[in-house]
Design an enzyme around this catalytic site. Structure first.
Site, PDB file in Angstrom:
ATOM      1  N   ALA A 137       0.869  -1.180   0.000  1.00 26.62           N
ATOM      2  CA  ALA A 137       0.000   0.000   0.000  1.00 26.62           C
ATOM      3  C   ALA A 137       0.899   1.221   0.000  1.00 26.62           C
ATOM      4  O   ALA A 137       1.839   1.309   0.805  1.00 26.62           O
ATOM      5  CB  ALA A 137      -0.914   0.013   1.223  1.00 26.62           C
ATOM      6  N   GLU A 138       0.625   2.185  -0.881  1.00 26.46           N
ATOM      7  CA  GLU A 138       1.558   3.300  -1.031  1.00 26.46           C
ATOM      8  C   GLU A 138       1.585   4.237   0.160  1.00 26.46           C
ATOM      9  O   GLU A 138       2.468   5.091   0.254  1.00 26.46           O
ATOM     10  CB  GLU A 138       1.296   4.080  -2.327  1.00 26.46           C
ATOM     11  CG  GLU A 138      -0.036   4.753  -2.435  1.00 26.46           C
ATOM     12  CD  GLU A 138      -1.035   3.941  -3.249  1.00 26.46           C
ATOM     13  OE1 GLU A 138      -1.848   4.549  -3.959  1.00 26.46           O
ATOM     14  OE2 GLU A 138      -1.002   2.690  -3.155  1.00 26.46           O
TER      15      GLU A 138
END
Length: 227
Positions: free
Chosen positions: A52-53
């Site tokens: 997940a960024e």
């Protein structure tokens, strides 16, 4: 004639097929919405690191309502779970991973994709939006860009000759998976490589504005056995 399926069945069908594109050891970023469901469909026989960024590597399956941790979310604010050994870090480090070319694949939704592999997935006409977010980095930083989406919206094609919405990125999409089939972006245009069970070539072309190239090796799109 296209087989009629419920919305949740269509979404699972697409997510499952996307999961077949992932390989042991891959670092994979999942977008919000339908792409997040890919986490539920990955094989237990291989190790895939889902990123997940906002700063996490090691996303697990999507949680049910009884197991939601309000402090554990993806970049879109959706509740997620973390696998044993997951790692959290600053979002700046996360984008160093993305921009450094260390993400093997990114899976995103789309509003439009055209025959050149151009992607538009952030401005919804008539809606106020803050910006395209991390997608602009992911689609140029990841080694493979997979679009997971329903084939049409309110009966209108989303696979076009030319995108009419502002682009997220140009010439970056590699593969598109919908409930009607699998389409590869080639130098010649959109190539249909897999056709969903119960769907005909004429039906998928009628739902696609761009002219489809039919692969000489066209095969049936695999789907989960319970669908």
């Amino acid at each position: 004639m296209t087989i009629q399926r419920e919305k949740h069945q269509i979404r699972r069908m697409i997510a499952w097929r996307v999961a077949q594109e992932l390989h042991d050891g891959d670092v994979v970023n999942l977008g919000i919405g339908l792409p997040s469901l890919v986490a539920n469909e990955t094989s237990s026989d291989i190790e895939i690191l889902l990123q997940a960024e906002n700063g996490l590597i090691g996303i697990g399956e999507m949680p049910d309502e009884a197991n939601i941790d309000p402090d554990l979310v993806n970049a879109g604010g959706q509740p997620i779970t973390a696998t044993t050994g997951a790692c959290t870090f600053h979002s700046a480090d996360s984008f160093t991973i993305i921009r450094g070319g260390h993400v093997d694949a990114t899976v995103l939704g789309a509003l439009q994709v055209d025959q050149f592999g151009n992607l538009a997935n952030w401005i919804i006409p008539g809606k106020m939006v803050p910006g395209m977010g991390g997608a602009m980095d992911l689609v140029v930083g990841a080694k493979k860009v997979i679009v997971a989406m329903e084939h049409t919206v309110k009966g209108k094609p989303k696979l076009l000759k030319h995108c009419s919405l502002p682009l997220t990125a140009a010439n970056q999409v590699d593969l598109i998976v919908t409930e009607m089939g699998v389409i590869k972006i080639t130098e010649q245009g959109m190539m249909l490589t897999e056709l969903a069970p119960g769907t005909t070539i004429d039906e998928i072309q009628a739902a696609t504005e761009a002219e489809l190239i039919i692969s000489p090796d066209l095969k049936a799109m695999p789907i989960p056995s319970d669908l």
